[in-house]
Design a protein around this motif. Structure first.
Motif, short mmCIF file in Angstrom:
data_model
loop_
_atom_site.label_atom_id
_atom_site.label_comp_id
_atom_site.label_asym_id
_atom_site.label_seq_id
_atom_site.Cartn_x
_atom_site.Cartn_y
_atom_site.Cartn_z
N UNK A 133 4.92 -2.47 25.34
CA UNK A 133 5.08 -1.52 24.43
C UNK A 133 3.90 -1.57 23.41
N UNK A 134 3.43 -0.47 22.74
CA UNK A 134 2.30 -0.83 21.91
C UNK A 134 2.99 -0.34 20.44
N UNK A 135 2.66 -1.19 19.56
CA UNK A 135 3.37 -1.12 18.17
C UNK A 135 2.25 -0.88 17.30
N UNK A 136 2.46 -0.20 16.10
CA UNK A 136 1.71 -0.06 14.83
C UNK A 136 2.40 -0.31 13.80
N UNK A 137 1.77 -0.82 12.49
CA UNK A 137 2.46 -1.31 11.47
C UNK A 137 1.73 -0.70 10.35
N UNK A 138 0.57 -0.07 10.53
CA UNK A 138 0.04 0.52 9.29
C UNK A 138 -0.72 1.58 9.86
N UNK A 139 -0.72 2.73 9.13
CA UNK A 139 -0.13 2.87 7.78
C UNK A 139 1.48 3.36 7.76
N UNK A 140 1.80 3.64 9.12
CA UNK A 140 2.90 4.65 9.26
C UNK A 140 4.21 3.62 9.64
N UNK A 141 3.67 2.29 10.20
CA UNK A 141 4.67 1.15 10.19
C UNK A 141 5.93 1.35 11.13
N UNK A 142 6.05 0.22 11.99
CA UNK A 142 7.28 0.08 12.77
C UNK A 142 7.28 1.15 13.94
N UNK A 143 6.20 1.71 14.29
CA UNK A 143 6.27 2.78 15.46
C UNK A 143 6.06 2.04 16.64
N UNK A 144 6.91 2.32 17.44
CA UNK A 144 6.75 1.75 18.75
C UNK A 144 6.83 2.59 20.07
N UNK A 145 5.88 2.81 21.02
CA UNK A 145 6.02 3.51 22.24
C UNK A 145 5.98 2.83 23.44
N UNK A 146 6.42 3.52 24.62
CA UNK A 146 6.34 2.94 25.61
C UNK A 146 4.95 3.27 26.33
N UNK A 147 4.61 2.62 27.36
CA UNK A 147 3.35 2.53 27.99
C UNK A 147 3.36 4.08 28.54
N UNK A 148 4.13 4.65 29.02
CA UNK A 148 4.07 6.05 29.47
C UNK A 148 3.72 6.95 28.28
N UNK A 149 4.34 6.71 27.22
CA UNK A 149 4.22 7.57 26.13
C UNK A 149 2.82 7.34 25.59
N UNK A 150 2.21 6.03 25.59
CA UNK A 150 1.16 5.69 25.22
C UNK A 150 -0.09 6.57 26.05
N UNK A 151 0.21 6.66 27.34
CA UNK A 151 -0.75 7.31 28.02
C UNK A 151 -0.90 8.85 27.73
N UNK A 152 0.27 9.50 27.52
CA UNK A 152 0.18 10.88 27.24
C UNK A 152 -0.29 10.99 25.70
N UNK A 153 -0.23 9.88 24.76
CA UNK A 153 -0.90 10.19 23.44
C UNK A 153 -2.39 10.00 23.63
N UNK A 154 -2.81 9.06 24.47
CA UNK A 154 -4.50 9.07 24.81
C UNK A 154 -4.85 10.20 25.21
N UNK A 155 -4.19 10.92 26.34
CA UNK A 155 -4.76 12.25 26.75
C UNK A 155 -4.62 13.32 25.87
#
Length: 224
Positions: A133-155
């Motif tokens: 999974x890919x996690x961000x802690x700044x500035x929104x903090x604590x957000x985790x997405x799955x690999x499939x969701x990450x690919x959708x976000x990049x696209x």
């Protein structure tokens, strides 16, 4: 001058499937199109430590059709887990990365575009993107997405390199070789993950999601 090999309209469904398969294997790879607009993928797996680029057939990546490319133009070298692009003034017309001429050595980042002569070669580094999974802690903090969701976000975010409008559902589906309904379902879940609730107008959600994905660090600009 050739266009970026990553342009969605340049790829056939078979090209997109081949690209997705390379991404899933996890190793960095080079992607380019030849003078007949055929896609080529050169995987930079563990068995490779050096790649030469040039017009000569003896190169690992021979660009024989491009008269602006020197016989031995540049090379890529693995240093640890990184790939370094090297142009020790072997080339006649220089080597460029994202429009900037390099002198000597330069570390490559995923998504960067190498220009040699009139040919464009994309360096893609998907390692790890499909196993964790890919996690961000700044500035929104604590957000985790799955690999499939990450690919959708990049696209979704990719068109923002060239304008203010994120990708449509159809564009995302074509890039990822999935159904439009699959994209719609992923985006619906991502709206919730990123806090884009009913109070946000529907026609603003896609742009808001793309903006928050970039601000949070879930999607990095070097991935676009």
């Amino acid at each position: 001058m050739s266009a970026s090999p990553l342009q969605p309209h340049a790829a056939t469904p078979a090209d997109l499937r081949e690209r997705l398969a390379a991404e899933r294997r996890g190793s960095p790879f080079l992607l380019y199109r030849d003078d007949e607009d055929r896609q080529h993928i050169v995987e930079l797996g563990a068995d490779r430590s050096r790649i030469t680029l040039g017009r000569s057939e003896r190169n690992d990546l021979p660009l024989r059709w491009d008269a602006e490319v020197s016989r031995i133009h540049a090379q890529l070298e693995r240093v640890g887990d990184e790939w370094i692009l090297i142009d020790d003034e072997l080339s006649r017309n220089g080597t460029f990365v994202d429009g900037e001429r390099i002198h000597g050595r330069r570390r490559l980042r995923g998504g960067e575009l190498i220009a040699i002569g009139d040919t464009r070669v994309a360096f893609l580094a998907p390692a790890g993107a499909f196993t964790a999974t890919v996690t961000a802690r700044h500035p929104l903090g604590g957000i985790t997405v799955t690999p499939a969701q990450h690919r959708v976000l990049v696209a979704l975010c990719r068109p923002l390199l060239h304008g203010p409008v994120p990708a449509s559902n159809r564009e995302i589906a074509n890039e990822l070789v999935v159904a439009v309904d699959t994209v719609k379902g992923s985006l619906s879940r991502l709206f919730g993950v990123f806090g884009l609730g009913e109070d946000v107008p529907q026609n603003h959600k896609r742009a808001g999601l793309a903006r928050r994905a970039l601000e949070s660090g879930i999607v990095r600009r070097d991935e676009l």
